[in-house]
Design a protein around this motif. Structure first.
Motif, PDB file in Angstrom:
ATOM      1  N   THR A  49      -2.075   0.596  -4.545  1.00  0.00           N
ATOM      2  CA  THR A  49      -2.350  -1.066  -3.751  1.00  0.00           C
ATOM      3  C   THR A  49      -1.589  -1.746  -4.926  1.00  0.00           C
ATOM      4  O   THR A  49      -1.931  -1.044  -6.323  1.00  0.00           O
ATOM      5  N   GLU A  97       0.835  -0.939  -0.111  1.00  0.00           N
ATOM      6  CA  GLU A  97      -0.585   0.088   0.129  1.00  0.00           C
ATOM      7  C   GLU A  97       0.949   1.217   0.010  1.00  0.00           C
ATOM      8  O   GLU A  97       2.011   1.265   0.997  1.00  0.00           O
ATOM      9  N   LEU A 136      -4.171   7.043   0.994  1.00  0.00           N
ATOM     10  CA  LEU A 136      -4.477   5.804  -0.286  1.00  0.00           C
ATOM     11  C   LEU A 136      -4.068   6.736  -1.360  1.00  0.00           C
ATOM     12  O   LEU A 136      -5.098   7.302  -2.387  1.00  0.00           O
ATOM     13  N   ARG A 181       0.606   5.149   0.530  1.00  0.00           N
ATOM     14  CA  ARG A 181       0.309   6.171   0.838  1.00  0.00           C
ATOM     15  C   ARG A 181       0.983   8.441   0.589  1.00  0.00           C
ATOM     16  O   ARG A 181       2.133   7.919   1.053  1.00  0.00           O
TER      17      ARG A 181
END
Lengths: 139, 125
Positions: B114, B104, B111, B106
């Motif tokens: 992915t 993940e 976010l 960020r």
């Protein structure tokens, strides 16, 4: 060998790059092969990981740039952004190798483009990629 | 623990921060990382994703060599100039010959990407 020192391979021209990151990692070359766009980069020292192989980040950056050429230039220059990128690593190119990409649309909808690419060095497969692109301004 | 070298040093530098068994990789979005629209270029996002997945795979493989077979990245959100981007990864499954991992990314906590990767353990046969 820095990005500025990489010579244009015979038969290719250097693309005019609009993305600072693509200019930063190095030149991208292009030629026409009977109507098929061939996009390429030359593996330089700064593309290597600490294991001496091309860093997969560079390969995926090139995949984004080269499949993006098809998504943008071959779709009436309609702005689009990457939604998803899937890459399989078949073999790792070496220092000095010229990595070529031949890409094509697999499907176009009103809002999403499906683009896949085959990547080769001297004709031998090194990578395959499939990608999804969102057409900007579409619902 | 791997220190960044080569491409990761060139494009970042990407910082490695170890806490227990977990490694967080990060960089701050600068001018050379942008695309033509002034946001973080997807290639740099995927570089961090593959870096954090790859270092976890190397850690999990231990003494044995590891190599990426496949990496999939989904572009969930944009990265703005000046934002701090950080990436973490975890092992989904490990077999004798293959490691599955997910990551993940960020940007200032939001976010951005992915990703999943499949890695081979050991030499190519």
């Amino acid at each position: 060998m820095s990005a500025a020192d990489i010579a244009v391979p015979e038969g290719f021209f250097a693309q005019e790059l609009h993305d600072p990151f693509e200019r930063f990692v190095g030149p991208i070359f292009e030629r026409d092969e009977d109507g098929q766009r061939v996009v390429a980069f030359r593996v330089a020292e700064h593309h290597l990981g600490d294991d001496g192989l091309v860093h997969e980040g560079q390969l995926m950056t090139f995949a984004d740039a080269s499949l993006g050429c098809t998504a943008y230039w071959d779709n009436d220059h309609t702005p689009c952004v990457t939604l998803s990128m899937q890459v399989s690593f078949l073999a790792f190119p070496k220092l000095g190798d010229l990595v070529e990409c031949r890409a094509r649309f697999t499907r176009k909808t009103r809002s999403v483009l499906f683009v896949e690419g085959a990547f080769t060095v001297n004709g031998a497969p090194v990578m395959s990629a499939t990608s999804l692109w969102k057409i900007l301004g579409s619902k | 623990m791997t220190s960044p070298a080569g491409f990761e040093q060139f494009v970042g530098p990407i910082a490695y921060e170890q806490s227990g068994d977990d490694t967080k990789l990060s960089f701050t979005i600068a001018d050379q990382h942008l695309n033509g629209d002034g946001f973080l270029h997807g290639g740099m996002m995927m570089t961090l994703a593959s870096a954090v997945l790859g270092q976890l795979a190397r850690q999990s493989a231990g003494e044995a060599p590891s190599a990426p077979l496949s990496v999939n990245c989904d572009f969930v959100g944009p990265g703005k100039p000046g934002a701090k981007v950080s990436g973490t990864a975890e092992i989904t499954r490990r077999t004798r010959s293959v490691i599955f991992a997910s990551a993940e990314l960020r940007a200032d906590g939001q976010l951005m990407m992915t990703a999943t990767g499949v890695y081979r353990i050991g030499q190519e046969t």
